[in-house]
Design a protein around this motif. Structure first.
Motif, PDB file in Angstrom:
ATOM      1  N   VAL A  81      10.217   5.009  -9.157  1.00 33.30           N
ATOM      2  CA  VAL A  81      10.669   3.301 -10.445  1.00 33.30           C
ATOM      3  C   VAL A  81      10.569   4.565 -11.356  1.00 33.30           C
ATOM      4  N   ASN A  82      11.376   3.993 -12.577  1.00 34.10           N
ATOM      5  CA  ASN A  82      11.349   4.625 -13.870  1.00 34.10           C
ATOM      6  C   ASN A  82      10.423   4.333 -14.380  1.00 34.10           C
ATOM      7  N   ILE A  83       9.470   4.657 -14.527  1.00 34.09           N
ATOM      8  CA  ILE A  83       8.216   4.609 -15.389  1.00 34.09           C
ATOM      9  C   ILE A  83       7.721   5.845 -16.051  1.00 34.09           C
ATOM     10  N   ASP A  84       7.171   5.786 -17.488  1.00 32.30           N
ATOM     11  CA  ASP A  84       6.506   6.839 -18.167  1.00 32.30           C
ATOM     12  C   ASP A  84       4.934   6.305 -17.667  1.00 32.30           C
ATOM     13  N   GLU A  85       4.295   7.807 -16.813  1.00 30.03           N
ATOM     14  CA  GLU A  85       2.677   7.144 -16.807  1.00 30.03           C
ATOM     15  C   GLU A  85       1.470   6.790 -18.300  1.00 30.03           C
ATOM     16  N   GLN A  86       2.129   7.070 -19.206  1.00 32.85           N
ATOM     17  CA  GLN A  86       1.507   7.119 -20.188  1.00 32.85           C
ATOM     18  C   GLN A  86       1.693   5.591 -20.700  1.00 32.85           C
ATOM     19  N   ARG A  87       2.367   5.384 -20.738  1.00 32.62           N
ATOM     20  CA  ARG A  87       3.382   3.497 -20.410  1.00 32.62           C
ATOM     21  C   ARG A  87       2.281   2.456 -19.832  1.00 32.62           C
ATOM     22  N   LEU A  88       1.527   3.091 -18.590  1.00 36.04           N
ATOM     23  CA  LEU A  88       1.237   2.804 -17.796  1.00 36.04           C
ATOM     24  C   LEU A  88      -0.550   2.865 -18.407  1.00 36.04           C
ATOM     25  N   LYS A  89      -1.112   3.462 -19.163  1.00 36.71           N
ATOM     26  CA  LYS A  89      -2.129   4.345 -19.669  1.00 36.71           C
ATOM     27  C   LYS A  89      -2.380   3.082 -20.295  1.00 36.71           C
ATOM     28  N   TRP A 142      -1.737 -14.786 -13.073  1.00 36.50           N
ATOM     29  CA  TRP A 142      -0.207 -13.678 -12.879  1.00 36.50           C
ATOM     30  C   TRP A 142       1.186 -14.182 -13.177  1.00 36.50           C
ATOM     31  N   PRO A 143       2.134 -13.176 -13.957  1.00 35.11           N
ATOM     32  CA  PRO A 143       3.656 -13.625 -14.725  1.00 35.11           C
ATOM     33  C   PRO A 143       4.138 -14.144 -14.558  1.00 35.11           C
ATOM     34  N   ARG A 144       5.084 -15.242 -14.510  1.00 38.73           N
ATOM     35  CA  ARG A 144       5.832 -15.860 -13.745  1.00 38.73           C
ATOM     36  C   ARG A 144       7.323 -14.469 -13.786  1.00 38.73           C
ATOM     37  N   GLU A 145       7.736 -13.848 -14.128  1.00 36.62           N
ATOM     38  CA  GLU A 145       8.815 -13.048 -13.704  1.00 36.62           C
ATOM     39  C   GLU A 145       8.302 -11.253 -14.342  1.00 36.62           C
ATOM     40  N   ALA A 146       9.548 -10.088 -13.668  1.00 37.64           N
ATOM     41  CA  ALA A 146       8.641  -9.204 -13.846  1.00 37.64           C
ATOM     42  C   ALA A 146       8.551  -8.872 -15.053  1.00 37.64           C
ATOM     43  N   ASP A 147       8.386  -7.417 -15.650  1.00 30.46           N
ATOM     44  CA  ASP A 147       8.110  -6.927 -16.950  1.00 30.46           C
ATOM     45  C   ASP A 147       9.108  -5.735 -16.540  1.00 30.46           C
ATOM     46  N   PHE A 148      10.471  -6.389 -17.342  1.00 32.05           N
ATOM     47  CA  PHE A 148      12.125  -5.033 -17.191  1.00 32.05           C
ATOM     48  C   PHE A 148      11.473  -4.203 -18.678  1.00 32.05           C
ATOM     49  N   SER A 149      10.401  -3.894 -18.956  1.00 32.44           N
ATOM     50  CA  SER A 149      10.284  -3.505 -20.485  1.00 32.44           C
ATOM     51  C   SER A 149       9.435  -2.459 -20.346  1.00 32.44           C
ATOM     52  N   LEU A 150       9.150  -2.569 -19.047  1.00 36.18           N
ATOM     53  CA  LEU A 150       7.917  -0.899 -18.191  1.00 36.18           C
ATOM     54  C   LEU A 150       9.288   0.277 -18.067  1.00 36.18           C
ATOM     55  N   ILE A 151      10.285  -0.456 -17.502  1.00 35.59           N
ATOM     56  CA  ILE A 151      11.414   0.232 -17.238  1.00 35.59           C
ATOM     57  C   ILE A 151      12.205   1.279 -17.518  1.00 35.59           C
ATOM     58  N   GLN A 152      12.427   2.355 -17.884  1.00 34.08           N
ATOM     59  CA  GLN A 152      12.995   3.018 -18.981  1.00 34.08           C
ATOM     60  C   GLN A 152      14.241   3.534 -18.617  1.00 34.08           C
ATOM     61  N   SER A 153      15.219   3.256 -19.872  1.00 32.17           N
ATOM     62  CA  SER A 153      16.951   3.333 -19.145  1.00 32.17           C
ATOM     63  C   SER A 153      17.784   3.987 -18.835  1.00 32.17           C
ATOM     64  N   ASP A 174       0.778  -1.159  -0.068  1.00 27.96           N
ATOM     65  CA  ASP A 174      -0.212  -0.101  -0.039  1.00 27.96           C
ATOM     66  C   ASP A 174       0.712   1.045   0.316  1.00 27.96           C
ATOM     67  N   LYS A 175       2.144   0.881  -0.134  1.00 26.46           N
ATOM     68  CA  LYS A 175       3.133   1.936  -0.050  1.00 26.46           C
ATOM     69  C   LYS A 175       2.708   2.806  -1.935  1.00 26.46           C
ATOM     70  N   LYS A 176       2.790   4.439  -1.650  1.00 31.53           N
ATOM     71  CA  LYS A 176       2.356   4.858  -3.179  1.00 31.53           C
ATOM     72  C   LYS A 176       4.034   4.772  -4.122  1.00 31.53           C
ATOM     73  N   VAL A 177       3.947   5.108  -5.225  1.00 29.19           N
ATOM     74  CA  VAL A 177       4.685   4.705  -6.362  1.00 29.19           C
ATOM     75  C   VAL A 177       4.740   5.753  -7.286  1.00 29.19           C
ATOM     76  N   ILE A 178       5.891   6.873  -7.395  1.00 24.73           N
ATOM     77  CA  ILE A 178       6.209   8.089  -7.793  1.00 24.73           C
ATOM     78  C   ILE A 178       7.047   8.057  -8.939  1.00 24.73           C
ATOM     79  N   ASN A 179       6.846   8.552 -10.121  1.00 26.64           N
ATOM     80  CA  ASN A 179       7.984   8.556 -10.790  1.00 26.64           C
ATOM     81  C   ASN A 179       9.542   8.956 -10.941  1.00 26.64           C
ATOM     82  N   PRO A 180       9.985   9.760 -11.375  1.00 26.21           N
ATOM     83  CA  PRO A 180      10.912  11.371 -11.430  1.00 26.21           C
ATOM     84  C   PRO A 180      10.529  12.314 -11.864  1.00 26.21           C
ATOM     85  N   GLN A 181       9.308  12.278 -12.555  1.00 23.58           N
ATOM     86  CA  GLN A 181       8.527  12.690 -12.885  1.00 23.58           C
ATOM     87  C   GLN A 181       7.287  14.270 -11.634  1.00 23.58           C
TER      88      GLN A 181
END
Length: 161
Positions: free
Chosen positions: A94-102, A112-123, A32-39
């Motif tokens: 976490v470095n994820i663009d909000e538009q990507r989640l939309k 449920w997936p077996r692994e994390a989705d690393f493609s969401l993370i901006q490098s 239940d901890k909130k999550v924000i991006n660098p922006q």
């Protein structure tokens, strides 16, 4: 043709933390901890996590994004390695663009997936977790004490062809 320089050119200055602090959190503190991006965009909250056994490793955290009162929310499997705790904001970053989640579908409760989705993370860019002193300095709007941060110069030398 330019002659090779004796001294190298400075290409990067890197700040390193000298306190060597580690952070530990219980599952109750994470959920239940909130999550924000660098922006500063609110990306939702951590609603669950997936732990594998017998190694006991957290494979991913579940980011719940959008919805109203839990209805219509999307769930995303984000790698714990990409998440840092920002004490000054009392949130995970976490470095994820909000538009990507939309735009993405996420996963549903029954699959449920077996692994994390690393493609969401901006490098682009690196986010470093603050030390306790840095987090407190952010709250006070001042620089951390000089003994907390050391600046080192990284140099390169041109390669001969």
């Amino acid at each position: 043709m330019k002659e090779m320089q004796e001294r190298s050119d400075v290409i990067l200055e890197r700040r390193t933390r000298t306190t060597g602090e580690e952070w530990f959190m219980s599952a109750d503190d994470i959920l239940d901890k909130k999550v924000i991006n660098p922006q500063g965009d609110s990306l939702g909250e951590i609603s669950d996590m997936r732990v594998s056994f017998p190694e006991g490793k957290v494979h991913y955290l579940v980011l719940k994004y959008g919805g109203t009162l839990g209805i219509g929310a999307k769930r995303f499997a984000i790698p714990p390695e990409a998440v840092i705790y920002r004490a000054g904001d009392d949130a995970f970053m976490v470095n994820i663009d909000e538009q990507r989640l939309k735009d993405e579908r996420g996963f549903d409760e029954d699959h449920w997936p077996r692994e994390a989705d690393f493609s969401l993370i901006q490098s682009a860019g690196t986010i470093a977790p603050p030390t306790r002193e840095e987090a407190e300095a952010v709250k006070r709007q001042e620089a951390p004490p000089p003994e907390v941060v050391r600046t080192e110069t990284v140099e390169t030398r041109p390669r001969r062809r």
